[in-house]
Design an enzyme around this catalytic site. Structure first.
Site, PDB file in Angstrom:
ATOM      1  N   ASP A 164      38.062  51.643  44.232  1.00  0.00           N
ATOM      2  CA  ASP A 164      37.673  50.600  43.291  1.00  0.00           C
ATOM      3  C   ASP A 164      36.164  50.462  43.170  1.00  0.00           C
ATOM      4  O   ASP A 164      35.640  50.188  42.093  1.00  0.00           O
ATOM      5  CB  ASP A 164      38.284  49.260  43.708  1.00  0.00           C
ATOM      6  CG  ASP A 164      39.746  49.143  43.301  1.00  0.00           C
ATOM      7  OD1 ASP A 164      40.389  50.199  43.150  1.00  0.00           O
ATOM      8  OD2 ASP A 164      40.247  48.023  43.148  1.00  0.00           O
ATOM      9  N   CYS A 178      42.946  53.690  50.293  1.00  0.00           N
ATOM     10  CA  CYS A 178      42.390  52.665  49.400  1.00  0.00           C
ATOM     11  C   CYS A 178      43.471  52.007  48.538  1.00  0.00           C
ATOM     12  O   CYS A 178      44.643  52.376  48.583  1.00  0.00           O
ATOM     13  CB  CYS A 178      41.292  53.284  48.543  1.00  0.00           C
ATOM     14  SG  CYS A 178      40.169  52.079  47.792  1.00  0.00           S
ATOM     15  N   ASP A 179      43.033  51.055  47.719  1.00  0.00           N
ATOM     16  CA  ASP A 179      43.923  50.096  47.059  1.00  0.00           C
ATOM     17  C   ASP A 179      45.139  50.705  46.358  1.00  0.00           C
ATOM     18  O   ASP A 179      46.248  50.199  46.475  1.00  0.00           O
ATOM     19  CB  ASP A 179      43.147  49.289  46.017  1.00  0.00           C
ATOM     20  CG  ASP A 179      42.079  48.406  46.619  1.00  0.00           C
ATOM     21  OD1 ASP A 179      41.706  48.631  47.790  1.00  0.00           O
ATOM     22  OD2 ASP A 179      41.590  47.501  45.926  1.00  0.00           O
ATOM     23  N   LYS A 180      44.924  51.769  45.577  1.00  0.00           N
ATOM     24  CA  LYS A 180      46.004  52.278  44.738  1.00  0.00           C
ATOM     25  C   LYS A 180      46.840  53.349  45.420  1.00  0.00           C
ATOM     26  O   LYS A 180      47.875  53.752  44.897  1.00  0.00           O
ATOM     27  CB  LYS A 180      45.426  52.834  43.426  1.00  0.00           C
ATOM     28  CG  LYS A 180      44.572  51.846  42.643  1.00  0.00           C
ATOM     29  CD  LYS A 180      45.297  50.555  42.349  1.00  0.00           C
ATOM     30  CE  LYS A 180      44.408  49.528  41.655  1.00  0.00           C
ATOM     31  NZ  LYS A 180      43.349  48.992  42.538  1.00  0.00           N
ATOM     32  N   CYS A 235      38.105  48.819  52.894  1.00  0.00           N
ATOM     33  CA  CYS A 235      37.263  47.634  53.029  1.00  0.00           C
ATOM     34  C   CYS A 235      37.809  46.691  54.095  1.00  0.00           C
ATOM     35  O   CYS A 235      39.017  46.463  54.190  1.00  0.00           O
ATOM     36  CB  CYS A 235      37.185  46.893  51.698  1.00  0.00           C
ATOM     37  SG  CYS A 235      36.489  47.868  50.378  1.00  0.00           S
ATOM     38  N   SER A 255      39.465  41.045  41.190  1.00  0.00           N
ATOM     39  CA  SER A 255      39.513  41.639  42.519  1.00  0.00           C
ATOM     40  C   SER A 255      40.342  40.805  43.477  1.00  0.00           C
ATOM     41  O   SER A 255      40.404  39.575  43.378  1.00  0.00           O
ATOM     42  CB  SER A 255      38.089  41.784  43.063  1.00  0.00           C
ATOM     43  OG  SER A 255      38.101  42.103  44.435  1.00  0.00           O
TER      44      SER A 255
END
Length: 580
Positions: A85, A126-128, A198, A474
């Site tokens: 992101d 990560c996020d996705k 993160c 976010s």
């Protein structure tokens, strides 16, 4: 050593054209004749050199390969797209981010289904990547284990001034206020001190916990420090779990059921997870052929699920504190009376059986049901005349802001217009900023509005100006009255597309209502929303996405599952709920 069985789908007839060609390729790669009949496993390495999130995944692969070979299966590493992101949101105003989730799913299908591999083990970061891996597991329905690969060591964990989220917010604030950026680059240099996602309870760590709550990751695997011993222990246990799943022919749809999806919803409410988990869980359910309205589950269960952890950005505790207190496994143990503990997991045991060995909460970082941080939902799903298909708000618990907000609409076509509206004085205290036409179809790809929220905060307007948008923001955002992902979106002729300046909008976070106080007959008589004539999707992937993407009520997947009510008639179902 396990006994190999020739009946695996990867074992094509030995002298068929494809079978003999596979033999030629795989023998040249070093496989023995005996290897050719063993189960073939995809190691899905969603990796990239673009971001710290993925910097350690390539080091995991050889260890995982050795663990799998020792257990009598043959691993093949495959790659997918790997979005971050903070890095790959630079192009097209961040609109590649959500579509990349579904691109990961398609990448996996093309490689794994095309080669007719027998199982897969996914390195999630990560996020996705985690939702993409879980969606692919549901779609392909072959034995699968997800490995959450850990969070990064941050400057804040070392007692320094900032982590990556903090420097991002400081830079966004400076861009709005014009404040000097002296020292900001030095802060950035100290923000990330190691690989991993993160360090906060934003989307990545939230989705890692979702994987464990669903039963698709081994217990005690989320969140963990990247490259820490708990991560490596989870890698080894995941390899053993996958081989057992293959032997017993246990598949993702045996594990990801309506009950396990509800467990994941409860976990996100109890930890104050990212609002993005709603659409991702809905997409996972759809790909797994589970007919469940995740938005409605969040709306109903949010009023029955207390907050048991308060991790940054929701509260004072670092994710390191959360892991040291027992992490996701301890959270789920404390939440167990509200969960369906009989749900099967990748270990072969039920969720309740797995949690029997988890540590109890310490009463400080992870609390009990009897002594929670708060009882109001940290994630609130709203419905009403402005959002018959649902919308979502994220608030801190306890929440210092207003539970109800009513004000006149100020309509903008994108976040830049809205930010300019702050500077020009068009937006004033008591207004509701409406940023529309940036939903999954309208953007296409779903526009980000976080910069506008940070601008409100920088100008001291976070509590006095509300936001309503069909875009997203976010997982870090939890301030002010911010309502995103309004469905149906403006581009789908949702009510948001017919809002005009000065229309009154009412937001009731306690009751979960988002209403447009305009006579229905007047609203129906207004012209429907039309995208700006100069809108440019950029062609390529985003144009394809616009043509294929389904509504948020269907998880924004690229193909609606026929026969699932939540997909085939999502908008009508939402209207019926609203009328009821």
């Amino acid at each position: 050593m396990r006994t190999t069985m020739p009946g695996h789908r990867s074992n094509l007839p030995a002298t068929s054209a494809l079978g003999i060609a596979r033999r030629a390729h795989w023998r040249s790669l070093g496989l023995s004749v005996a290897d050719l009949t063993k189960p073939k496993v995809a190691i899905v390495n969603t990796s990239s050199e673009l971001a710290a999130c993925y910097a350690h995944l390539d080091d995991i692969v050889p260890v995982l390969k050795a663990e799998l070979r020792e257990r009598g299966v043959i691993p093949f590493e495959i790659r997918t797209t790997a979005p971050s992101d903070f890095v790959t949101s630079a192009g097209r105003a961040g609109r590649y981010i959500l579509p990349s989730r579904d691109l990961i799913v398609d990448d996996i299908e093309a490689a794994v289904e095309g080669a007719q591999l027998d199982a897969m083990i996914c390195l999630s970061s990560c996020d996705k990547t985690t939702p993409g891996h879980l969606m692919a597991a549901g779609r392909l329905n072959i034995p699968t284990v997800v490995i959450p690969c850990g969070y990064q060591h941050s400057g804040r964990a070392e007692g320094r001034e900032a982590d990556v989220e903090e420097v991002f917010l400081l830079a966004a604030k400076a861009a709005v206020t014009g404040e000097p950026t002296d020292g900001l680059e030095e802060l950035a240099d100290d923000a990330i001190l190691g690989p991993g996602v993160c360090a906060g309870m934003a989307t990545a760590n939230s989705m890692h916990i979702v994987a464990e709550a669903l039963g698709m990751a081994v217990p005690g695997s989320a969140p963990v420090r990247a490259n820490g011993e708990p991560m490596w222990d989870a890698v080894r246990r995941s390899a053993a779990a996958l081989v057992d799943l293959i032997d017993r022919d246990v598949r993702p749809r045996d594990i990801m059921t309506a009950g396990s999806v509800r467990n994941a919803v409860r976990a996100m409410l109890a930890v104050g997870g990212s609002i993005n988990t709603i659409k991702h869980l809905q997409a996972i359910a759809i790909e797994s052929h589970v007919d469940i309205d995740v938005w409605e589950e969040f709306r109903v269960l949010g009023r029955q699920t207390p907050l048991l952890a308060s991790v940054r950005p929701n509260g004072p505790w670092l994710v390191e504190d959360f892991e040291d207190a027992g992490g996701g496994a301890t959270l789920l143990r404390e939440l167990l009376p509200l969960l369906d503990g009989d749900r099967l997991t990748v270990t072969g045991a039920t969720l309740a059986e797995n949690l029997a060995s988890a540590r109890p909460g310490d009463g400080q970082v992870i609390r009990s049901l009897a002594d929670p941080f708060g009882s109001d939902p940290a994630i609130t799903v709203l419905r009403g005349s402005l959002a018959p298909g649902g919308a979502v708000a994220k608030r801190p618990v306890p929440d210092p802001g207003p539970a109800m907000f009513r004000g006149p609409a100020r309509v903008f076509g994108n976040r830049e217009e809205a930010i300019a509206g702050i500077a020009s004085g068009r937006l004033r205290e008591g207004d509701v900023a409406v940023i529309r036409g940036i939903g999954v179809t309208g953007a296409p790809g779903m526009g980000m509005t976080s910069a506008f929220i940070f601008a409100l905060h920088a100008r001291g307007l976070a509590q006095s100006v509300a936001l309503v948008t069909d875009g997203q923001f976010s997982g870090l955002v939890n301030q002010g009255v911010t309502v995103g992902e309004v469905s149906p979106e403006a581009a789908a002729d949702g009510p948001l597309g017919r809002v005009q300046d000065d229309d009154l909008i009412e937001i009731d976070l306690r009751e979960g209502r988002l209403d447009l106080l305009v006579d229905p007959a007047e609203l129906a008589a207004r012209a429907p929303y039309r995208a700006p004539a100069d809108r440019d999707s950029g062609g390529g992937l985003l144009d394809q996405y616009e043509q294929l993407v389904q509504p948020l009520a269907c998880g924004a997947v690229l193909c609606a599952r026929t026969g699932l009510a939540v997909c085939t008639d999502a908008a009508e179902s939402a209207r019926e709920k609203e009328n009821a």
